[in-house]
Design a protein around this motif. Sequence first.
Motif, PDB file in Angstrom:
ATOM      1  N   PHE A  77       0.818  -1.211   0.000  1.00 54.13           N
ATOM      2  CA  PHE A  77       0.000   0.000   0.000  1.00 54.13           C
ATOM      3  C   PHE A  77       0.855   1.267   0.000  1.00 54.13           C
ATOM      4  CE2 PHE A  77      -3.135  -3.055   1.652  1.00 54.13           C
ATOM      5  CZ  PHE A  77      -4.199  -2.757   0.811  1.00 54.13           C
ATOM      6  N   PHE A  78       1.967   1.250   0.722  1.00 52.33           N
ATOM      7  CA  PHE A  78       2.806   2.445   0.797  1.00 52.33           C
ATOM      8  C   PHE A  78       3.499   2.701  -0.548  1.00 52.33           C
ATOM      9  CE2 PHE A  78       6.179   4.763   3.578  1.00 52.33           C
ATOM     10  CZ  PHE A  78       5.673   5.976   3.154  1.00 52.33           C
ATOM     11  N   SER A  79       3.929   1.641  -1.230  1.00 53.61           N
ATOM     12  CA  SER A  79       4.586   1.829  -2.535  1.00 53.61           C
ATOM     13  C   SER A  79       3.601   2.346  -3.580  1.00 53.61           C
ATOM     14  CB  SER A  79       5.214   0.513  -2.999  1.00 53.61           C
ATOM     15  OG  SER A  79       4.248  -0.512  -3.138  1.00 53.61           O
ATOM     16  N   ILE A  80       2.356   1.888  -3.510  1.00 58.87           N
ATOM     17  CA  ILE A  80       1.336   2.419  -4.421  1.00 58.87           C
ATOM     18  C   ILE A  80       1.104   3.905  -4.143  1.00 58.87           C
ATOM     19  CG2 ILE A  80      -1.119   2.331  -5.015  1.00 58.87           C
ATOM     20  CD1 ILE A  80      -1.004  -0.667  -4.721  1.00 58.87           C
ATOM     21  N   LEU A 118      12.263   1.604  -2.725  1.00 57.75           N
ATOM     22  CA  LEU A 118      12.472   2.619  -1.696  1.00 57.75           C
ATOM     23  C   LEU A 118      11.633   2.339  -0.459  1.00 57.75           C
ATOM     24  CD1 LEU A 118      12.534   5.859  -3.887  1.00 57.75           C
ATOM     25  CD2 LEU A 118      14.454   4.848  -2.653  1.00 57.75           C
ATOM     26  N   VAL A 119      10.357   1.974  -0.679  1.00 56.39           N
ATOM     27  CA  VAL A 119       9.465   1.708   0.452  1.00 56.39           C
ATOM     28  C   VAL A 119       9.912   0.470   1.212  1.00 56.39           C
ATOM     29  CG1 VAL A 119       7.144   0.929   1.044  1.00 56.39           C
ATOM     30  CG2 VAL A 119       7.455   2.911  -0.444  1.00 56.39           C
ATOM     31  N   ALA A 120      10.203  -0.611   0.496  1.00 53.33           N
ATOM     32  CA  ALA A 120      10.603  -1.856   1.155  1.00 53.33           C
ATOM     33  C   ALA A 120      11.873  -1.653   1.973  1.00 53.33           C
ATOM     34  CB  ALA A 120      10.802  -2.957   0.120  1.00 53.33           C
ATOM     35  N   TYR A 176      13.282  10.271   3.485  1.00 52.04           N
ATOM     36  CA  TYR A 176      11.855  10.020   3.310  1.00 52.04           C
ATOM     37  C   TYR A 176      10.986  11.101   3.943  1.00 52.04           C
ATOM     38  CZ  TYR A 176      13.244   7.687   7.664  1.00 52.04           C
ATOM     39  OH  TYR A 176      13.808   7.384   8.878  1.00 52.04           O
ATOM     40  N   THR A 177      11.565  11.974   4.760  1.00 51.42           N
ATOM     41  CA  THR A 177      10.759  13.062   5.320  1.00 51.42           C
ATOM     42  C   THR A 177      10.368  14.065   4.242  1.00 51.42           C
ATOM     43  OG1 THR A 177      12.747  14.330   5.921  1.00 51.42           O
ATOM     44  CG2 THR A 177      11.863  12.817   7.559  1.00 51.42           C
ATOM     45  N   LEU A 178      11.055  14.029   3.096  1.00 51.98           N
ATOM     46  CA  LEU A 178      10.716  14.926   1.991  1.00 51.98           C
ATOM     47  C   LEU A 178       9.533  14.417   1.183  1.00 51.98           C
ATOM     48  CD1 LEU A 178      14.329  15.769   0.682  1.00 51.98           C
ATOM     49  CD2 LEU A 178      12.915  17.071   2.287  1.00 51.98           C
ATOM     50  N   TRP A 179       9.029  13.225   1.511  1.00 52.88           N
ATOM     51  CA  TRP A 179       7.885  12.673   0.785  1.00 52.88           C
ATOM     52  C   TRP A 179       6.562  13.310   1.219  1.00 52.88           C
ATOM     53  CZ3 TRP A 179       9.203   6.704   1.215  1.00 52.88           C
ATOM     54  CH2 TRP A 179      10.358   6.451   0.472  1.00 52.88           C
ATOM     55  N   ASN A 231       2.091   9.531  -5.947  1.00 49.91           N
ATOM     56  CA  ASN A 231       2.351  10.880  -5.430  1.00 49.91           C
ATOM     57  C   ASN A 231       3.785  11.341  -5.676  1.00 49.91           C
ATOM     58  OD1 ASN A 231      -0.137  11.830  -3.607  1.00 49.91           O
ATOM     59  ND2 ASN A 231       0.116   9.609  -3.346  1.00 49.91           N
ATOM     60  N   SER A 232       4.460  10.695  -6.614  1.00 47.39           N
ATOM     61  CA  SER A 232       5.840  11.081  -6.908  1.00 47.39           C
ATOM     62  C   SER A 232       6.161  10.755  -8.359  1.00 47.39           C
ATOM     63  CB  SER A 232       6.814  10.340  -5.975  1.00 47.39           C
ATOM     64  OG  SER A 232       6.845   8.964  -6.284  1.00 47.39           O
ATOM     65  N   ASP A 233       7.388  11.019  -8.742  1.00 49.72           N
ATOM     66  CA  ASP A 233       7.852  10.719 -10.106  1.00 49.72           C
ATOM     67  C   ASP A 233       8.569   9.382 -10.185  1.00 49.72           C
ATOM     68  OD1 ASP A 233       6.879  13.183 -10.992  1.00 49.72           O
ATOM     69  OD2 ASP A 233       8.744  14.220 -10.462  1.00 49.72           O
ATOM     70  N   TYR A 234       8.598   8.621  -9.090  1.00 52.74           N
ATOM     71  CA  TYR A 234       9.251   7.318  -9.105  1.00 52.74           C
ATOM     72  C   TYR A 234       8.430   6.322  -9.914  1.00 52.74           C
ATOM     73  CZ  TYR A 234      12.044   9.070  -5.160  1.00 52.74           C
ATOM     74  OH  TYR A 234      12.883   9.805  -4.366  1.00 52.74           O
ATOM     75  N   SER A 235       9.133   5.385 -10.559  1.00 46.57           N
ATOM     76  CA  SER A 235       8.429   4.277 -11.204  1.00 46.57           C
ATOM     77  C   SER A 235       7.893   3.334 -10.139  1.00 46.57           C
ATOM     78  CB  SER A 235       9.374   3.534 -12.144  1.00 46.57           C
ATOM     79  OG  SER A 235      10.389   2.863 -11.392  1.00 46.57           O
ATOM     80  N   LEU A 236       7.076   2.383 -10.552  1.00 46.07           N
ATOM     81  CA  LEU A 236       6.496   1.450  -9.583  1.00 46.07           C
ATOM     82  C   LEU A 236       7.578   0.614  -8.908  1.00 46.07           C
ATOM     83  CD1 LEU A 236       3.960   0.318  -8.283  1.00 46.07           C
ATOM     84  CD2 LEU A 236       3.772  -1.320 -10.168  1.00 46.07           C
ATOM     85  N   PHE A 237       8.575   0.149  -9.683  1.00 48.85           N
ATOM     86  CA  PHE A 237       9.648  -0.652  -9.084  1.00 48.85           C
ATOM     87  C   PHE A 237      10.507   0.195  -8.156  1.00 48.85           C
ATOM     88  CE2 PHE A 237      14.049  -2.310  -9.209  1.00 48.85           C
ATOM     89  CZ  PHE A 237      13.821  -3.551  -8.636  1.00 48.85           C
TER      90      PHE A 237
END
Length: 480
Positions: A282-285, A301-303, A320-323, A290-296
């Motif tokens: 859920f966090f990676s979705i 990053l989340v994992a 990650y505080t910048l998210w 909400n960012s420019d990162y790809s799904l992978f």
Amino acid sequence: MNIRPVLHVIGLFLMVLSVLMLLPAFYDALTHAGGSQAFLLSAAITFFSGLPLFWFYRDADFQLKSRQIFLLTNLSWLAVSSFSALPLFFLLNISYTDAFFETMSGITTTGSTVLSGLDSMNTGALLWRSLLQWLGGIGFIVLAIAILPFLKVGGMRLFQSESSDWSDKAMPRSGSIAKRVVIIYLGLTILCAYFYFLGGMNAFESINHAMTTLSTGGYSTSDNSMAHFSNPFIYWVSTIFMLLGGLPFVLFVKCLRGDIDALTKDNQVQAFVNFLLVLWFFFSIWLFTNSDYSLFESLTLVAFNTTSVITTTGFALTDYTLWGGFAATLFFMLTFVGGCSGSTTGGVKIFRFQIGAKLLRIQLKQLMHPRACFVQSYNGQQITGDILRSLIAFSFFFALLTTVLTLLLSLMGLDLITALSGAATAIANVGPGLGDIIGPAGNFATLPDAAKWLLSIGMLMGRLEVITVLVLFTPDFWHD
């Protein structure tokens, strides 16, 4: 209280510590890094401080009782931390306060640091920091029981004094448990270093990061931590071995003894792994949308970051505080969540949340059915009154200690975010806090010396799960 056996063991610990200081001294001499003299001087001071304690109390009776066990645990951690700071004090020209903070953070596998310029720092100092985290991850008492025959008397009580989670008797003799735990710990560290090497780290980087990954400590050889290695393979290797470090090592022992399903059928392991997987999904979705990162990239990053925080490792891959506010709040809440009991992690272990949830459900059912009798069980065993008292006491004092430490830090001029996250990350042994000062992109160097001493005390109390330290301050402890 007869403290002669306690002093004898502490003397022995210091002598062993002095021998371990020769490893970075030898490495510095081999690589001409120029730090050998600092380690040799520290080794000499440590050895000749421990020798009188070991020699004069060698005839002590080693039938250790409860009070001696608790005193031994506390004093051994303090003594080892105090003398382990000497190499950093002599070599890096920093204050003893900073050296002690760095050492306490390393030994308790917290991962908070006051050092910068790691990429160009003396290699012996880097190796010493990693080695301290590796030793602290498995615990001095576990290593001692595995090696010293006279400490196997009452060994399970020694396990419990260092961490209340080492109480599962997988085998009849605690010495057998300790030996197998150490072997598994060493084997996983070697395997982790091998995969890091395959991912592009050099041998020195692989060994250092393997020691700090399995110990869930989080020290790195670079200021950029794991972000220094731009390789998703390394990130996932780190994530997997951080997860393994968060599992009960006693269950690894059971697996080696033929109980293949010991890990998969354990309720605590199931809850821990499922919690991580759901959080990753859920966090990676959320990050992807909400960012420019790809799904992978989002999943990686989340994992990595969530596993690092939950296992109290403290590796940083990105700030990650910048998210955004949601991500910062979530990571702060995850600071209080630890891994499994019997692992190298800190924080509030998963089993405490599980038991708390069970008690809440039973209480709600009891309100609906006042005359009904509900059996309280966990992992196939009944939840006794002792377990409930331990759970309530730990939770209360954990929250109280966090509150008191936050107030004391705020008295020193720290803002709310820095004080609160600093107290939480110290007691939970996580590492980075929140905010511009001690966040993932900062460190603890600019904090007042008094704040560093308070945080060092918080780290020790968190590593020994609060109660082990607090028991020393009760009047009954010092009276027959």
